[in-house]
Design an enzyme around this catalytic site. Structure first.
Site, short mmCIF file in Angstrom:
data_model
loop_
_atom_site.label_atom_id
_atom_site.label_comp_id
_atom_site.label_asym_id
_atom_site.label_seq_id
_atom_site.Cartn_x
_atom_site.Cartn_y
_atom_site.Cartn_z
N SER A 196 0.83 -1.19 0.00
CA SER A 196 0.00 0.00 0.00
C SER A 196 0.88 1.26 0.00
O SER A 196 1.63 1.48 -0.94
CB SER A 196 -0.97 -0.04 1.19
OG SER A 196 -1.99 0.91 1.05
N ASP A 210 -9.47 -5.52 -4.74
CA ASP A 210 -8.99 -4.46 -3.85
C ASP A 210 -9.92 -3.26 -3.95
O ASP A 210 -10.00 -2.62 -5.00
CB ASP A 210 -7.55 -4.06 -4.23
CG ASP A 210 -6.88 -3.19 -3.20
OD1 ASP A 210 -7.57 -2.36 -2.58
OD2 ASP A 210 -5.65 -3.32 -3.03
N HIS A 241 -7.60 -5.74 -0.25
CA HIS A 241 -6.50 -4.87 0.21
C HIS A 241 -6.08 -5.29 1.61
O HIS A 241 -6.32 -4.60 2.61
CB HIS A 241 -6.96 -3.41 0.20
CG HIS A 241 -5.84 -2.43 0.34
ND1 HIS A 241 -5.03 -2.07 -0.72
CD2 HIS A 241 -5.38 -1.72 1.40
CE1 HIS A 241 -4.14 -1.19 -0.31
NE2 HIS A 241 -4.33 -0.97 0.97
#
Length: 210
Positions: free
Chosen positions: A98, A145, A177
């Site tokens: 991320s 995601d 995610h």
């Protein structure tokens, strides 16, 4: 010389959140040196965790400025780890999740900081105009995601291919995610491949859907 793997957590997380990935590295490659630094700033969205840049009030218009402002601290962190472990860019692999992936991609665009970047559920902001050709990129992204769309990795793959980079994209079905199976398993395999120094002809410049 053993490879230095720098694992870079997401926003609001701590180095402990990268432990599952570190465990996979140790299982595959017990001689690799793994470092998991905290991001440079305390997380401003809660009582714990760290961040490289704040997402409070973030927009497409100001995102790039925040990343650029965070880059000196990010690069300094990686270079300090390299000095501490006697590793240069050619012996360094960056693996970010991320926001950690955002930073790793941005840092390696214009400098030889690492020989390989594994960007997990990340995004290039904006798409690059050039790329450091000594750095290979492996993009790993979950199909489902809902935080950082897989389209960002797909667009980065297309642009990096045009720029002549060694790049691979793995789109992981059923993954969201979260650094957990099946995304975690594919990220661990990507790091194993990075440690083996796989050349372009063994699978880069390809898009894989699993």
């Amino acid at each position: 010389m053993p490879t230095l793997i720098v694992l870079l957590h997401g926003i609001g997380q701590t180095p402990a959140d990268m432990a599952p990935l570190a465990d996979l590295v140790a299982a595959h490659d017990p001689h690799a040196v793994v470092a998991t630094p905290p991001a440079a700033c305390p997380y401003d969205g809660g009582p714990a965790g760290f961040q490289w840049f704040s997402v409070d009030g973030i927009t497409e218009a100001n995102r790039l400025d925040r990343i650029r402002a965070a880059l000196p601290a990010f690069v300094a962190t990686v270079e300090a780890l390299q000095r501490a472990h006697g590793a240069g860019p050619a012996e360094t692999v960056l693996a970010g999740f991320s926001q950690g992936a955002f930073m790793a991609l941005a840092a390696c665009e214009g400098r030889f900081l690492a020989r390989h970047v594994v960007a997990i559920a990340g995004r290039y902001v904006p798409l690059p105009e050039a790329w450091e050709q000594r750095t290979t990129v492996h993009l790993v992204h979950g199909r489902h995601d809902g935080t950082v769309s897989v389209q960002y990795s797909e667009r980065a793959f297309e642009r990096l291919t045009i720029l002549g980079a060694d790049v691979r994209l793995d789109v992981v079905s059923r993954a969201v995610h979260r650094l957990a199976p099946p995304l975690l398993d594919r990220a661990g395999q990507a790091l194993h491949e990075a440690l083996q120094g796989a050349p372009a002809q063994t699978g880069y410049n390809t898009k894989m859907v699993s």
